[in-house]
Design an enzyme around this catalytic site. Structure first.
Site, PDB file in Angstrom:
ATOM      1  N   LYS A 101       0.864  -1.189   0.000  1.00  0.00           N
ATOM      2  CA  LYS A 101       0.000   0.000   0.000  1.00  0.00           C
ATOM      3  C   LYS A 101       0.894   1.230   0.000  1.00  0.00           C
ATOM      4  CE  LYS A 101      -4.521   0.696   0.201  1.00  0.00           C
ATOM      5  NZ  LYS A 101      -5.584  -0.224  -0.238  1.00  0.00           N
ATOM      6  N   SER A 354      -8.319  -6.834 -10.161  1.00  0.00           N
ATOM      7  CA  SER A 354      -6.973  -6.323 -10.457  1.00  0.00           C
ATOM      8  C   SER A 354      -6.059  -7.480 -10.877  1.00  0.00           C
ATOM      9  CB  SER A 354      -6.373  -5.630  -9.228  1.00  0.00           C
ATOM     10  OG  SER A 354      -6.743  -4.281  -9.183  1.00  0.00           O
TER      11      SER A 354
END
Ligand code: NAD
Length: 425
Positions: A101, A354
């Site tokens: 992240k 994704s």
């Protein structure tokens, strides 16, 4: 390295499952955190520099995977926390990815569109050395969308001088994005909700829903759930909350919000957003306490804390945001008999599509929207059912069942790479 405290739940699972010391040690802290400066040439010619980070929490199962957030609240700690949740989520969904992240501490609402583009390019320039299709694959998160991913993928191609569509996911379809990615998080959450309610023998028509956070994920969830027959009685964003016990039409609200950039006023501007004659603007915190069958949390972390957990009356909570319920609030809600369909499962549709985009980017294949939806549905239903079964068999919350499955998978992979049992033997 920023300190990271594994949640108590993970320590419990380590003990219950007798997770090996090697796996405990590896999972106790992130593999890598980098702090960067993100330069932005403002429209007036001045230079602003924002702090940014990228965390690759664990890459045992594959390259790191996780979104990029542009928000004033982004910190190194937040990126690490979110990267940890991505590690659990990718393992749970049986994807060949670890968790990552990143983000920049900036409020994009203060920037012009061209400044956001330069910020996106500046951020990729700052982290280009640590990302790539086999290393770490960013995606959209709060305040970043397909357009921003398109700029980022373009910048990465310029830096590497290579066409690498699998370097970033959530791109526009014309740049190698996958069909269905924009709706994927909302669709995945709906698949999980459907699966749970089907077990309870409930029909969508009989179920009322309130949605906190009418953004990318929450708005698509609301539109798809409404199409499926659920009655969406309230939605909110960071500015306003609206409530109509007869039901709202989320697709009209989305049109209104895209045009006006706010939800406030939607009830009065266009009567077609409501399905009855009622409807009113309410305080945002009052949405969380509404007497509905399902409370959907699709805004930000820590929406439900010890302070407001007692006001929640909905028996079922669907976590589309990451970490919307603090551990203390989670314990209170569970004790109160409420069921929480946890973030690592409920919002995993986004990272799953994704993954499909990454596969298409690497093979050059194009899958149609129906193929993506079918594959997403099949995978999400199977994994949700497995979590529900485990929760039922072991009499534990669904969150614990999901974490237990994910941690087993990572710990097995750590052992299979060679651990101290080999040296001992
Ligand atoms: P977004 O910025 O598009 O939407 C967030 C929404 O929440 C906005 O409408 C904002 O106005 C609203 N909001 C913020 N504070 C609020 C408050 N106090 N009360 C009510 N509404 C509030 O972001 P998003 O991409 O939809 O992400 C939302 C959450 O879902 C985040 O936690 C994100 O990490 C998570 N998530 C998103 C995806 C995805 O594919 N977009 C995937 C997995 C998880």
């Amino acid at each position: 390295m920023t300190a990271f405290d594994l949640p108590d739940l993970v320590h419990k699972i380590f003990d219950d499952q007798e997770v090996t010391p090697d796996a405990r040690a590896i999972l106790a802290q992130p593999d890598r955190q980098i702090a960067v400066s993100v330069p932005l040439r403002r429209d007036d010619g001045s230079l602003a520099v924002f702090p940014g980070w990228r965390c690759q929490f664990n890459t045992t199962l594959g390259p790191a995977k996780g979104g990029i957030r542009f928000h004033p609240g982004v910190t190194a700690e937040e990126c690490t926390q979110l990267a940890f949740w991505m590690t659990i989520k990718c393992a749970l969904m049986e994807l060949p990815f670890g968790g990552g992240k990143g983000g920049a501490q900036v409020d994009p609402k203060d920037l012009s569109p061209l400044e956001v583009e330069r910020l996106a390019r500046g951020y990729i320039g700052a982290i280009a050395d640590v990302i790539g299709p086999d290393r770490d694959i960013p995606a959209p998160d709060v305040n970043t969308d397909a357009r921003v991913m398109g700029w980022m993928a373009d910048e990465f191609a310029k830096i590497t001088r290579r066409h690498e569509p699998a370097c970033i996911t959530g791109k526009p379809v014309c740049l190698g994005g996958s069909e269905g990615r924009t709706q994927a998080t909302g669709r995945g959450a709906l698949i999980v909700l459907d699966a749970w309610l089907e077990r309870e023998g409930r029909k969508p028509e009989d179920v009322t829903v309130a949605v906190q956070g009418f953004g990318n994920a929450g708005a698509h969830f609301a539109c798809l759930a409404h199409e499926r027959g659920y009655r969406i009685v309230a939605v909110s964003d960071s500015q306003a909350a609206i409530h109509d016990p007869d039901g709202l039409t989320p697709s009209k609200l989305l049109d209104y919000k895209q045009k006006e950039k706010e939800l406030s006023g939607a009830l009065y501007a266009d009567s077609s957003v409501k399905e009855g004659n009622g409807g009113e603007e309410i305080a945002q915190e009052d949405l969380l306490a509404l007497d509905v069958d399902v409370l959907v949390l699709a805004a930000m972390e820590d929406a439900i804390t010890e302070d407001n957990a007692g006001t929640v009356t909905a028996p079922l909570i669907l976590e589309i945001a990451n970490g919307p319920v603090t551990p203390e609030a989670d314990a209170m809600l569970v004790k109160d008999g409420k069921v929480i369909l946890p973030d690592v499962l409920a919002n995993a549709g986004g990272v799953t599509v994704s993954y499909y985009e990454w596969v298409q980017g690497r093979t050059g294949e194009r899958w149609g929207a129906a193929t993506v939806t079918d594959r997403l549905t099949e995978r999400m239903e199977a994994i949700a059912e497995a979590c529900f079964d485990r929760a039922g068999d072991d009499d534990i919350p669904v969150r614990e069942a999901a974490y237990a499955k994910a941690i087993t998978r990572i710990a097995d992979a750590i052992s299979s790479r060679g651990d101290r049992s080999y040296f001992a033997g």
